[in-house]
Design an enzyme around this catalytic site. Structure first.
Site, PDB file in Angstrom:
ATOM      1  N   TYR A   1      13.011  18.755   5.163  1.00  0.00           N
ATOM      2  CA  TYR A   1      13.811  17.793   5.913  1.00  0.00           C
ATOM      3  C   TYR A   1      15.132  18.395   6.389  1.00  0.00           C
ATOM      4  O   TYR A   1      16.206  17.867   6.113  1.00  0.00           O
ATOM      5  CB  TYR A   1      14.071  16.542   5.068  1.00  0.00           C
ATOM      6  CG  TYR A   1      12.816  15.717   4.873  1.00  0.00           C
ATOM      7  CD1 TYR A   1      12.455  14.764   5.822  1.00  0.00           C
ATOM      8  CD2 TYR A   1      11.996  15.917   3.784  1.00  0.00           C
ATOM      9  CE1 TYR A   1      11.293  14.016   5.666  1.00  0.00           C
ATOM     10  CE2 TYR A   1      10.831  15.179   3.624  1.00  0.00           C
ATOM     11  CZ  TYR A   1      10.484  14.240   4.568  1.00  0.00           C
ATOM     12  OH  TYR A   1       9.344  13.513   4.416  1.00  0.00           O
TER      13      TYR A   1
ATOM     14  N   TYR B   1       6.755   5.820  -1.949  1.00  0.00           N
ATOM     15  CA  TYR B   1       6.657   7.141  -1.329  1.00  0.00           C
ATOM     16  C   TYR B   1       5.386   7.812  -1.834  1.00  0.00           C
ATOM     17  O   TYR B   1       5.140   7.839  -3.040  1.00  0.00           O
ATOM     18  CB  TYR B   1       7.869   8.022  -1.650  1.00  0.00           C
ATOM     19  CG  TYR B   1       7.705   9.424  -1.101  1.00  0.00           C
ATOM     20  CD1 TYR B   1       7.954   9.687   0.243  1.00  0.00           C
ATOM     21  CD2 TYR B   1       7.257  10.462  -1.903  1.00  0.00           C
ATOM     22  CE1 TYR B   1       7.755  10.954   0.776  1.00  0.00           C
ATOM     23  CE2 TYR B   1       7.049  11.746  -1.381  1.00  0.00           C
ATOM     24  CZ  TYR B   1       7.310  11.976  -0.050  1.00  0.00           C
ATOM     25  OH  TYR B   1       7.101  13.235   0.472  1.00  0.00           O
TER      26      TYR B   1
ATOM     27  N   LYS C   1       3.056  17.391  -9.076  1.00  0.00           N
ATOM     28  CA  LYS C   1       4.389  17.793  -9.555  1.00  0.00           C
ATOM     29  C   LYS C   1       4.385  18.548 -10.885  1.00  0.00           C
ATOM     30  O   LYS C   1       4.150  19.749 -10.886  1.00  0.00           O
ATOM     31  CB  LYS C   1       5.308  16.578  -9.569  1.00  0.00           C
ATOM     32  CG  LYS C   1       5.697  16.146  -8.161  1.00  0.00           C
ATOM     33  CD  LYS C   1       6.999  15.386  -8.070  1.00  0.00           C
ATOM     34  CE  LYS C   1       7.548  15.393  -6.665  1.00  0.00           C
ATOM     35  NZ  LYS C   1       7.117  14.269  -5.844  1.00  0.00           N
TER      36      LYS C   1
ATOM     37  N   ASP D   1      -0.494   6.269  -7.981  1.00  0.00           N
ATOM     38  CA  ASP D   1       0.099   7.564  -7.652  1.00  0.00           C
ATOM     39  C   ASP D   1       1.082   7.929  -8.761  1.00  0.00           C
ATOM     40  O   ASP D   1       2.209   7.456  -8.779  1.00  0.00           O
ATOM     41  CB  ASP D   1       0.775   7.473  -6.279  1.00  0.00           C
ATOM     42  CG  ASP D   1       1.461   8.780  -5.880  1.00  0.00           C
ATOM     43  OD1 ASP D   1       1.574   9.687  -6.734  1.00  0.00           O
ATOM     44  OD2 ASP D   1       1.900   8.877  -4.714  1.00  0.00           O
TER      45      ASP D   1
HETATM   46  C1  LIG Z   1       6.302  14.151  -4.549  1.00  0.00           C
HETATM   47  C2  LIG Z   1       5.372  13.012  -4.418  1.00  0.00           C
HETATM   48  C3  LIG Z   1       4.236  13.076  -3.584  1.00  0.00           C
HETATM   49  C4  LIG Z   1       3.952  14.261  -2.692  1.00  0.00           C
HETATM   50  O1  LIG Z   1       3.706  15.436  -3.409  1.00  0.00           O
HETATM   51  P1  LIG Z   1       3.847  16.851  -2.660  1.00  0.00           P
HETATM   52  O2  LIG Z   1       3.456  17.851  -3.706  1.00  0.00           O
HETATM   53  O3  LIG Z   1       5.283  16.958  -2.242  1.00  0.00           O
HETATM   54  O4  LIG Z   1       2.936  16.859  -1.501  1.00  0.00           O
HETATM   55  C5  LIG Z   1       3.403  11.991  -3.550  1.00  0.00           C
HETATM   56  N1  LIG Z   1       3.634  10.895  -4.294  1.00  0.00           N
HETATM   57  C6  LIG Z   1       4.698  10.800  -5.117  1.00  0.00           C
HETATM   58  C7  LIG Z   1       4.895   9.572  -5.937  1.00  0.00           C
HETATM   59  C8  LIG Z   1       5.610  11.849  -5.199  1.00  0.00           C
HETATM   60  O5  LIG Z   1       6.688  11.735  -5.987  1.00  0.00           O
END
Ligand SMILES: *Cc1c(COP(=O)(O)O)cnc(C)c1O
Length: 435
Positions: A23, A151, A281, A252
């Site tokens: 970004y 997100y 992550k 997620d």
């Molecule tokens: C960071 C994140 C993503 C995206 O993961 P990337 O490895 O950056 O593609 C998706 N969902 C959540 C909740 C996140 O914190």
């Protein structure tokens, strides 16, 4: 000028000439700090400055940097093989990892699809949900229901379920698929979810369930969309409504997984199992990129018994042995470490250390859950300026918008955590920081 500072300024100059950052603008670049090494909770800058890392490199490096066990796992694996294709070939690191993930995640998640990054694991989850319904003869189930304030990543399907206002919807409006959004959950972590807290979510599901393939959400903690903590009771009711209306639930857990919120997975706060779960992550302890999408037997059978006969996805670097080996070492390290008591320790230190911030005029709210501490300002901070001030304090903290937060490595000591919070306090309590 020492050789080191010269090198640093040259790197920095070339960085601005050639390199995109997340970004970031290339026409109005903000200089990036050059890191030359990292160990434990410390980042070492090219000019010799040591910073206490409050970010775990975007929430990944849960065991800190340069960890002996994780290093050994990577070195051992690299001498065997860094990578082999996953089509028609398997290997111990991937099999061990998938078995472990099935074992430690909520019950019912029995199948694992490995991929390269969090966003891709979200793409995979969404594709699983759509392909599942297509296989069942319900191709009209082609919408998703997501939460405002969420997100889920930067790729297109992931983008389409991010918060419609603070996400990228307004820019990519014409190219993004349109989905349903329920209000951001406002019911606090410690509160019961009343009927009015879930009414709008329920109404959207009741009216549109025949078009909705899945609900996708971040359980308990909405991260990048605003660091919002919400009630486990809300999540429990979402689970029940999804079941009632024949809609899949995608959790997620890319940010929340592996202990960050005080449970191994945030779904455990509500004692629920989703139909599909995304992990990423901290999966490899921040060593390299790897993600996983887990699903139930019902989802995997539904997909594989359908017309296609298989799940239509297969990244080149799927199941990368190096990444899987480090992930196995990272999970061993976490589970062998009395992680829960450790997260409780971090939470309790954070709660003490965050109290003084509540008295600052420029602070709107503070909150702590597990190893997450959030200081919400009344106004957005000036990132370039506040970043410089934090570095002067010997700490690495990267706020976004109004949110100054910490998600430190789990190995951080109380003394280091206190120094981190003291550094933040001296910056935020100085006038004119906030513009
Ligand atoms: C960071 C994140 C993503 C995206 O993961 P990337 O490895 O950056 O593609 C998706 N969902 C959540 C909740 C996140 O914190």
């Amino acid at each position: 000028m020492t050789a080191e500072t010269f090198q640093s300024s040259e790197i920095s100059q070339k960085d601005q000439q050639f390199v995109w950052h997340p970004y970031s603008s290339l026409t109005h670049p903000i200089p990036a700090y050059e890191v030359v090494s990292a160990k434990g909770v410390y980042l070492q800058l090219a000019d010799g400055t040591q910073l206490i890392d409050g970010m775990s490199s975007w929430w990944c490096a849960i065991h800190g940097y340069n960890h002996p066990e994780l290093n050994a796992a990577a070195k051992d694996q690299i001498d065997r093989m860094s990578h082999v294709m996953f089509g028609g070939i398997t290997h111990e690191p991937a099999v061990t990892l998938c078995e472990t993930l099935v074992d430690i995640t909520p019950t019912g998640l029995n199948k694992v699809f490995l991929s390269d990054s969090g966003s891709v694991s979200v793409e995979v989850a969404i594709k699983m949900a759509f392909q599942y319904w297509i296989s069942q003869g319900h191709s009209n189930k082609n919408k998703l229901l997501s939460l405002k304030g969420g997100y889920h990543g930067d790729t297109f399907a992931a983008m389409s379920v991010c918060d419609p206002t603070n996400g990228m919807h307004h820019i990519f409006d014409q190219v993004l698929p349109q989905h349903y959004f329920a209000p951001k959950p406002k019911v606090g972590f410690d509160q019961d979810c009343n009927d009015s807290d879930i009414a709008e979510f329920r109404a959207i599901l009741q009216t549109n369930h025949q078009q909705i393939a899945a609900v996708i959400l971040e359980p308990i903690v909405q991260g990048t969309g605003g660091m919002n903590f919400y009630s486990p009771d809300y999540l429990k009711q979402v689970r029940a409504l999804c079941t009632q209306h024949n809609v899949l639930l995608i959790a997620d857990e890319i940010a929340t997984g592996f202990g960050r919120t005080g449970k191994l997975f945030a779904c455990e706060w509500a004692n629920i199992s989703p139909d599909i779960m995304c992990l990423g992550k901290s999966l490899t302890g921040g060593y390299m990129t790897l993600a996983a999408t887990l699903c139930t037997d019902e989802v995997s059978n539904g997909i594989c018994d359908g017309e296609a006969g298989c799940f239509m996805h297969g990244p080149t670097f799927m199941g990368n042995p190096l990444a899987c080996s480090v992930a196995n070492a990272s999970i061993d390290q976490l589970l062998g470490d009395n992680w829960q008591a450790n997260i409780d320790r971090i939470a309790s230190t954070l709660k003490t250390q965050i109290k003084p911030f509540t008295h600052l005029d420029n602070v709107a709210d503070t909150r702590v859950l597990g190893a997450i501490g959030v200081i919400e300002m009344k106004e957005p901070v000036n990132l370039a300026e506040i970043q410089r001030k934090f570095v002067e304090q010997g700490i690495w903290v990267r706020p976004f918008g109004k949110l100054v937060y910490v998600m430190p490595p789990f190995i951080i000591s109380d003394e280091q955590l206190e120094a981190l919070m003291r550094g933040i306090y001296s910056v935020l309590s100085t006038e004119n920081t906030v513009i």
